[in-house]
Design an enzyme around this catalytic site. Sequence first.
Site, PDB file in Angstrom:
ATOM      1  N   ARG A 103       0.813  -1.218   0.000  1.00  0.00           N
ATOM      2  CA  ARG A 103       0.000   0.000   0.000  1.00  0.00           C
ATOM      3  C   ARG A 103       0.849   1.272   0.000  1.00  0.00           C
ATOM      4  O   ARG A 103       0.515   2.269   0.646  1.00  0.00           O
ATOM      5  CB  ARG A 103      -0.959   0.002   1.202  1.00  0.00           C
ATOM      6  CG  ARG A 103      -1.947  -1.138   1.224  1.00  0.00           C
ATOM      7  CD  ARG A 103      -2.919  -1.088   0.057  1.00  0.00           C
ATOM      8  NE  ARG A 103      -3.849  -2.208   0.104  1.00  0.00           N
ATOM      9  CZ  ARG A 103      -3.653  -3.387  -0.480  1.00  0.00           C
ATOM     10  NH1 ARG A 103      -2.534  -3.586  -1.179  1.00  0.00           N
ATOM     11  NH2 ARG A 103      -4.549  -4.350  -0.401  1.00  0.00           N
ATOM     12  N   SER A 143     -11.295   0.320   3.001  1.00  0.00           N
ATOM     13  CA  SER A 143     -10.495  -0.123   4.148  1.00  0.00           C
ATOM     14  C   SER A 143      -9.870   1.084   4.844  1.00  0.00           C
ATOM     15  O   SER A 143      -9.183   1.885   4.222  1.00  0.00           O
ATOM     16  CB  SER A 143      -9.392  -1.082   3.701  1.00  0.00           C
ATOM     17  OG  SER A 143      -9.944  -2.282   3.200  1.00  0.00           O
ATOM     18  N   GLU A 152      -4.919   3.616   6.072  1.00  0.00           N
ATOM     19  CA  GLU A 152      -4.884   3.376   4.628  1.00  0.00           C
ATOM     20  C   GLU A 152      -5.593   4.516   3.909  1.00  0.00           C
ATOM     21  O   GLU A 152      -5.228   4.885   2.803  1.00  0.00           O
ATOM     22  CB  GLU A 152      -5.544   2.039   4.278  1.00  0.00           C
ATOM     23  CG  GLU A 152      -5.442   1.676   2.814  1.00  0.00           C
ATOM     24  CD  GLU A 152      -5.783   0.230   2.526  1.00  0.00           C
ATOM     25  OE1 GLU A 152      -6.383  -0.025   1.472  1.00  0.00           O
ATOM     26  OE2 GLU A 152      -5.444  -0.650   3.343  1.00  0.00           O
TER      27      GLU A 152
END
EC number: 1.3.1.98
Length: 320
Positions: free
Chosen positions: A180, A229, A299
């Site tokens: 990520r 998320s 995130e």
Amino acid sequence: MHGQALIDRLGDRLAGLRGRLTPNAEMDKITWFRAGGLAEVFFQPADEEDLAAFLRAVPEEIPLTIVGVGSNLLVRDGGIPGFVIRLSAKGFGEAEIVSPIRIKAGAATPDKRVAALALEAGIGGFHFYHGIPGAIGGALRMNAGANGVETRERVVEVRALDRKGNVQTMSNAEMGYAYRHSAAPVGLIFTSAVFEGFAEDKATIKAAMDAVQNHRETVQPIREKTGGSTFKNPEGTSAWKEIDKAGCRGLMIGGAQMSPMHCNFMINTGTATGYDLEYLGETVRARVLEHSGIRLQWEIKRIGNFRPGHAVQEFLGQLL
């Protein structure tokens, strides 16, 4: 915010632009959370040439913020100073097959469109994009992934503009991908990329895409106002498991809630402010830290200024 004053201050510098400049733009209209403050000036360039002209025209001391479709974004209530740039689908949303196993896509192309194009061409490896509600620019920046596949596995080359409006191209290795994350300079604005998959039977691709969609509909609150998320998965565990163990499933602050359906999804139940959402997120981080010693990492991208008197400290100031 004094957006028109900023536009007037730059005057002739912006005169030749073909894109749209909007002062004091309401960011809650474009983010999936439907919350947050104003952008001082919102700019949608007509195409890459127009974007380059804009970057050359705006002095470097004026802040620039690039946003995508707003699916993974929390805008703070105090708004965003300077210019907020959003690439339009018209100028940056084209996608095409460039070889039997390669796809070129503009940064504003929806991830789902790339998955659909790959299916049409019999190119495997892109089914995971069917479950990501963002655009290619964001996928490149954060190495978006789902169902065990990440963007870095498909990227061949990325095209971008730097702060001076110069074209830069980067290989997969130069993007510096990790979970990520991309190590590409923050000031770069991605405009397109070339991806590579592999030849695969269309029925197999379609089955994989259907499985992705069925999974999302079964376990994720996809019809809520959510940013997806909320936290990255810590090494060796899942964020939702740690959130659940800390007793935060369904936790609510103001109009913000950790979804009872999937507790790593934060939702706006209808009245949440940016403050509510971020305070809820930091409350969850603090409780997980206290319960398990794990420091969850956001995130969701949080941008802009806090409203005066409503700053939110990381972990609510709890440091263990």
